[in-house]
Enzyme design. Sequence first.
Site, PDB file in Angstrom:
ATOM      1  N   ARG A 172       1.967   1.146  10.270  1.00 27.76           N
ATOM      2  CA  ARG A 172       1.651   1.544   8.915  1.00 27.76           C
ATOM      3  C   ARG A 172       2.738   1.547   7.813  1.00 27.76           C
ATOM      4  O   ARG A 172       3.502   2.681   7.948  1.00 27.76           O
ATOM      5  CB  ARG A 172       0.803   2.962   9.005  1.00 27.76           C
ATOM      6  CG  ARG A 172       0.122   3.398   7.638  1.00 27.76           C
ATOM      7  CD  ARG A 172      -0.472   4.734   7.790  1.00 27.76           C
ATOM      8  NE  ARG A 172      -1.387   4.855   9.011  1.00 27.76           N
ATOM      9  CZ  ARG A 172      -2.739   4.683   8.939  1.00 27.76           C
ATOM     10  NH1 ARG A 172      -3.241   4.233   8.054  1.00 27.76           N
ATOM     11  NH2 ARG A 172      -3.504   4.917  10.084  1.00 27.76           N
ATOM     12  N   ARG A 191       0.835  -1.129   0.052  1.00 26.40           N
ATOM     13  CA  ARG A 191      -0.022   0.172  -0.042  1.00 26.40           C
ATOM     14  C   ARG A 191       0.808   1.423  -0.053  1.00 26.40           C
ATOM     15  O   ARG A 191       1.804   1.474   0.726  1.00 26.40           O
ATOM     16  CB  ARG A 191      -1.023  -0.124   1.240  1.00 26.40           C
ATOM     17  CG  ARG A 191      -1.848  -1.196   1.189  1.00 26.40           C
ATOM     18  CD  ARG A 191      -2.851  -1.236   2.241  1.00 26.40           C
ATOM     19  NE  ARG A 191      -3.632  -2.253   2.276  1.00 26.40           N
ATOM     20  CZ  ARG A 191      -4.669  -2.621   3.213  1.00 26.40           C
ATOM     21  NH1 ARG A 191      -4.926  -1.915   4.238  1.00 26.40           N
ATOM     22  NH2 ARG A 191      -5.127  -3.835   3.267  1.00 26.40           N
ATOM     23  N   ARG A 209       0.630  -6.192  12.501  1.00 29.54           N
ATOM     24  CA  ARG A 209      -0.103  -5.553  13.623  1.00 29.54           C
ATOM     25  C   ARG A 209      -0.287  -6.341  14.802  1.00 29.54           C
ATOM     26  O   ARG A 209      -0.155  -6.152  15.999  1.00 29.54           O
ATOM     27  CB  ARG A 209      -1.618  -4.765  13.170  1.00 29.54           C
ATOM     28  CG  ARG A 209      -1.320  -3.683  12.396  1.00 29.54           C
ATOM     29  CD  ARG A 209      -2.614  -2.934  12.132  1.00 29.54           C
ATOM     30  NE  ARG A 209      -2.230  -1.771  11.242  1.00 29.54           N
ATOM     31  CZ  ARG A 209      -3.280  -0.636  11.274  1.00 29.54           C
ATOM     32  NH1 ARG A 209      -4.103  -0.766  11.930  1.00 29.54           N
ATOM     33  NH2 ARG A 209      -2.838   0.524  10.405  1.00 29.54           N
ATOM     34  N   GLU A 223      -7.111  -0.924  15.251  1.00 28.82           N
ATOM     35  CA  GLU A 223      -7.882  -1.956  14.404  1.00 28.82           C
ATOM     36  C   GLU A 223      -6.553  -2.904  13.823  1.00 28.82           C
ATOM     37  O   GLU A 223      -5.495  -2.656  13.635  1.00 28.82           O
ATOM     38  CB  GLU A 223      -8.226  -1.178  13.064  1.00 28.82           C
ATOM     39  CG  GLU A 223      -8.528  -2.019  12.075  1.00 28.82           C
ATOM     40  CD  GLU A 223      -8.822  -1.444  10.538  1.00 28.82           C
ATOM     41  OE1 GLU A 223      -8.807  -2.324   9.493  1.00 28.82           O
ATOM     42  OE2 GLU A 223      -8.482  -0.205  10.563  1.00 28.82           O
ATOM     43  N   SER A 272     -10.758  -6.163   9.848  1.00 22.55           N
ATOM     44  CA  SER A 272     -12.111  -5.667   9.426  1.00 22.55           C
ATOM     45  C   SER A 272     -12.800  -6.803   8.702  1.00 22.55           C
ATOM     46  O   SER A 272     -12.250  -7.218   7.816  1.00 22.55           O
ATOM     47  CB  SER A 272     -11.918  -4.253   8.398  1.00 22.55           C
ATOM     48  OG  SER A 272     -11.430  -3.163   9.350  1.00 22.55           O
TER      49      SER A 272
END
Length: 429
Positions: free
Chosen positions: A275, A260, A389, A347, A350
């Site tokens: 991130r 990403r 994470r 988070e 999801s």
Amino acid sequence: MFDLKWIRENPEHFDKGLARRGISAKADEILLLDSQRRELVTKCQALQQERNKTSKLIGVNKGKGESIEALMAEVGDLKNTLQEEELRVKELERTLNAVLSQLPNLPGTTVPDGKDEGSNVEIRKIGAPKNFEYPVKFHYEIGELLGQMDFERAAVMSGSRFVVLTSDLARLERALASFMLDLHVQQNGYTEVSPPSLVRESALFGTGQLPKFSDDLFVTKDERWLIPTAEVPLTNMVAGRTLEKEELPIRLVAHTPCFRAEAGAAGKDTRGMVRVHEFSKVELVSITTPDSSDDELERMTACAESVLKELELPYRVMLLATGDMGFSARRTYDLEVWIPGEKRYREISSCSTCGDFQSRRLGARLSKASGRASGFVHTLNGSGLAVGRTLVAVMENYQNPDGSVSIPSALQPYMRGLERITVSDPASG
């Protein structure tokens, strides 16, 4: 993408759904383009019929020895006019599809309204954060003290937002992925897949990342795209297929690298592994019938939760508000794990149901013999979990005052019985 017939029949409902997503009304614009397109299609059909009729007259007159010059000229004119009108149809279709492809899925009726994460609703909270009796370190502080997490070396070879893991931390990352895969395959009933990490543009369009989010993705010189998540190749495994009800549900799991650009993340989480541009993730994808997709979302969420429960990490489940959901989602649960260094939940997964939003873009149909008028399967996706994470959460929740990290009991078999990660021996590192 959306069913144009449904929009024609429910323009107000369509606009209300978009309004809940913070998007101005689009039904009038879409229906005008659709009306113009349908009128032109009808005109093209009439022109084609007239051309066919005139062409038959040419044969008849030729057989009678009569002149056909006027008819030939008329056929030529009809052909030219038809080609011009067909080009107009294609241009209208491109414009219509461009408008539709930029619009997100409509939220489900049970999704809370709200412009951002501040309106998310907590569904449940599992486990209590540990009360540390010594100063808590961030994961990147722990990793650097252990000598097994190097951001500087990664920056030299790749730039910012990359990391190099070595020794036992590298093993722990691998152990987490293996543990997750085994759990989902052996206990949760998913089929393991090893998919490509490079896909064509059409694959990303099908799952909704393109065209809207091209700036968040990496693309090669030959126009193949690096996947941002295994959701893309896994969901595309049913692209263009017509599935029987008896084949469903299809439940797939994959561990892949994810890439990403983080174009909109300037200044956010600049330190550590939260991130980064490249990370690994274990992804869950389900393909279901329309009448079972809501139950499948609950099941998928529970499967993702099972990882956190086995690792004994405190977490909570959040139902996302309209303004915080992903582009293709109709309803989403976020799993948020407790991060001691930040003293907050972050988070880590999801889980979303997309209804038939992706399947329409992909052409993934449900057989008419299955008895559903919609004609499309429903797709769901969820992280089960983001490996990087999860590594962060394990390091911070299992840290010790001497800087070492205890290994959760569920992971020890994957670490050859190792119970604690300590400072690397330079000779072995």
